[in-house]
Design an enzyme around this catalytic site. Structure first.
Site, short mmCIF file in Angstrom:
data_model
loop_
_atom_site.label_atom_id
_atom_site.label_comp_id
_atom_site.label_asym_id
_atom_site.label_seq_id
_atom_site.Cartn_x
_atom_site.Cartn_y
_atom_site.Cartn_z
N LYS A 52 0.87 -1.19 0.00
CA LYS A 52 0.00 0.00 0.00
C LYS A 52 0.89 1.23 0.00
O LYS A 52 2.04 1.18 0.45
CB LYS A 52 -0.89 0.02 1.25
P1 NAD Z 1 -13.34 7.73 -3.29
O1 NAD Z 1 -12.32 8.75 -3.00
O2 NAD Z 1 -13.76 7.50 -4.70
O3 NAD Z 1 -14.68 8.01 -2.45
C1 NAD Z 1 -14.68 8.20 -1.09
C2 NAD Z 1 -16.10 8.60 -0.67
O4 NAD Z 1 -16.11 8.75 0.75
C3 NAD Z 1 -16.57 9.92 -1.26
O5 NAD Z 1 -17.93 9.82 -1.61
C4 NAD Z 1 -16.40 10.89 -0.09
O6 NAD Z 1 -17.27 12.00 -0.17
C5 NAD Z 1 -16.77 9.98 1.06
N1 NAD Z 1 -16.31 10.50 2.35
C6 NAD Z 1 -15.11 11.02 2.68
N2 NAD Z 1 -15.10 11.44 3.95
C7 NAD Z 1 -16.34 11.15 4.45
C8 NAD Z 1 -16.96 11.34 5.68
N3 NAD Z 1 -16.31 11.90 6.71
N4 NAD Z 1 -18.26 10.93 5.84
C9 NAD Z 1 -18.92 10.36 4.81
N5 NAD Z 1 -18.39 10.16 3.60
C10 NAD Z 1 -17.12 10.54 3.43
O7 NAD Z 1 -12.78 6.36 -2.63
P2 NAD Z 1 -13.16 4.88 -2.99
O8 NAD Z 1 -12.19 4.39 -4.01
O9 NAD Z 1 -14.62 4.78 -3.23
O10 NAD Z 1 -12.76 4.13 -1.63
C11 NAD Z 1 -13.66 4.07 -0.52
C12 NAD Z 1 -13.17 3.00 0.44
O11 NAD Z 1 -13.09 1.75 -0.23
C13 NAD Z 1 -11.77 3.23 1.03
O12 NAD Z 1 -11.75 2.74 2.34
C14 NAD Z 1 -10.88 2.39 0.13
O13 NAD Z 1 -9.68 2.00 0.78
C15 NAD Z 1 -11.79 1.21 -0.11
N6 NAD Z 1 -11.45 0.43 -1.30
C16 NAD Z 1 -11.45 1.00 -2.54
C17 NAD Z 1 -11.16 0.23 -3.66
C18 NAD Z 1 -11.22 0.80 -5.06
O14 NAD Z 1 -11.08 0.02 -6.02
N7 NAD Z 1 -11.46 2.08 -5.26
C19 NAD Z 1 -10.83 -1.13 -3.50
C20 NAD Z 1 -10.86 -1.68 -2.22
C21 NAD Z 1 -11.17 -0.88 -1.14
#
Ligand code: NAD
Length: 411
Positions: free
Chosen positions: A102
């Site tokens: 990571k």
């Molecule tokens: P992203 O940046 O696209 O979206 C994050 C979302 O969280 C946004 O809608 C943002 O407004 C919201 N957010 C941020 N702070 C917040 C708060 N305090 N309260 C409520 N909402 C809040 O990120 P993502 O890629 O969708 O990732 C989200 C989660 O999923 C993370 O934990 C990431 O590690 C995990 N994840 C992502 C992937 C991927 O392929 N993108 C894969 C595995 C895990």
């Protein structure tokens, strides 16, 4: 409790179940390599700004290390270390030929212009290019990063090492990316939610869902669940949370977010509630799909959902996990729930290495196959050993990494 301590605690619970020796625990827990590099850029206003880029390569017993690149103000070495370890167990649970890694930078991407973000990415690559690569460590998007960042990454890496699209995944489809990669994590969350609820005897039309986070993962999860017939009653992001017991207009919210730089702030067609209150609304299934550490011992008692799907990484602290477990809440752990993303990344890497293009149908079919097989394995272990799905997933993951480590030879 720090993020790495939480993952260690979950690890040890599973390790106790399989009587893993102390030596083996240390071997599997201590990251293989941790780096911290200076990332300095000239900002648009002429000021020189300096940031720190982190990359933790946790374990490579089962293959090249794989894990996202996160741009978020909370990023620090401890968080990156915890997320890297999670990737090791995650790739093992879904049986991909990878280890875990990571990386990230403690920045808020919204504070930077596109030019500045490109510079930051390229400077970060300058700092780590000789430690990563298609057979070593393959980054991917995570919070705050996207396909554009991956394209810059690939381009900068090529300046040092030549044409090498497999050095990073989650690239734009037009630039060696994979159709279906962007939706894969959310789609995977949807597929696994459906499988789990099926096992628990729940039908979509009688099931209500609350979803925190409407970015890449949350938005695709909402689309899949809505199309499968579930009723989404609460959806929120950093800009606000919306609650409508009779069901939200998911296509309308997706359209609104698309027209407003991905944000829900100002969405007019549903009543707003407090962001943290979303976690406690009356619903059957709660899906945290934003930040880690949102469910703690402070708010665990207020959660009314009987099922929690960890779409985000590490959204539940161990003490909250204990409270929820004691209350009979079923939790689908992150290392399985959001593994759809890394699974599609694997397809992209295979495609890049074979120079052969996959179409969307094949991606979806193989994603469904791998996630279903992984879910069944974890469910079986949980049932046989009478442990939680989290402990079962760790048992599967640790068992595979442990066996590969021993077979590869430790001396
Ligand atoms: P992203 O940046 O696209 O979206 C994050 C979302 O969280 C946004 O809608 C943002 O407004 C919201 N957010 C941020 N702070 C917040 C708060 N305090 N309260 C409520 N909402 C809040 O990120 P993502 O890629 O969708 O990732 C989200 C989660 O999923 C993370 O934990 C990431 O590690 C995990 N994840 C992502 C992937 C991927 O392929 N993108 C894969 C595995 C895990």
């Amino acid at each position: 409790m720090k993020a790495f301590d939480s993952t260690q605690l979950y690890f040890n619970r599973a390790a106790d179940q399989i009587d893993l020796t102390e030596n083996m625990r240390r071997l599997l827990l201590i990251p293989k390599r941790e780096v911290q590099v200076q990332v300095a850029i000239e900002r648009d206003n002429g000021e020189i700004a300096t940031y720190i880029g982190y990359r933790v390569q946790h374990d490579d017993a089962r293959g090249p290390m794989k894990g996202g690149l996160r741009f978020h103000p909370d990023v620090d070495m401890d968080e990156v270390r915890a997320l890297a370890a999670l990737m090791t167990w995650k790739t093992a649970v879904v049986d991909l030929p990878y280890g875990g890694a990571k990386g990230g930078m403690a920045i808020d991407p919204r504070d930077f212009s596109v030019r500045e973000l490109e510079l930051l990415t390229r400077k970060f690559v300058d700092g780590i290019h000789d430690l990563v690569g298609p057979d070593v460590d393959i980054p991917a998007p995570d919070m705050g990063t996207n396909a554009d960042v991956m394209a810059w990454f690939m381009n900068q890496y090529a300046k040092y090492h030549g044409f090498s699209p497999a050095c990073v995944t989650g690239k734009p489809v037009e630039l060696y990316g994979l159709p279906g990669r962007e939706e894969a994590t959310g789609r995977g969350v949807g597929i696994l939610t459906y499988k789990l609820l099926g096992r628990l005897g729940r039908k979509p039309q009688n099931t209500t869902v609350a979803l925190q986070g409407f970015g890449n993962v949350g938005s695709h999860t909402s689309k899949f669940l809505h199309e499968a017939g579930y009723k989404l009653v609460a959806i929120g992001d950093a800009g606000g949370a919306f609650y409508k017991p009779e069901g939200l207009d998911v296509p309308g919210m997706l359209k609104y977010a698309l027209a407003h730089k991905g944000n829900l702030a100002g969405y007019p067609d549903a009543p707003m509630i407090d962001g943290p209150a979303l976690l406690a609304v009356d619903c059957d299934v709660l899906i945290p799909a934003a930040l880690g550490g949102v469910i703690t011992s402070q708010n665990a008692e207020s959660i009314r959902a009987k099922v929690i799907i960890e779409a985000a990484n590490a959204p539940i602290y161990p003490d909250a996990d204990d409270i929820l477990h004691a209350r009979g809440v079923t939790i689908l752990p992150d290392i399985l729930a959001n593994a759809g993303g890394v699974t599609a990344s694997y397809f992209e890497w295979v495609q890049n290495r074979q120079h052969y293009r996959w179409d969307l149908n094949r991606v979806r079919q193989e994603l469904d196959h791998i996630l279903t097989r992984s879910f069944e394995t974890v469910w079986e272990v949980a049932t046989e050993r009478k442990v939680s799905l989290r402990t079962a997933a760790y048992i599967v993951g640790i068992g595979r990494v442990g066996r590969a480590t021993v077979l590869g030879g430790i001396a």
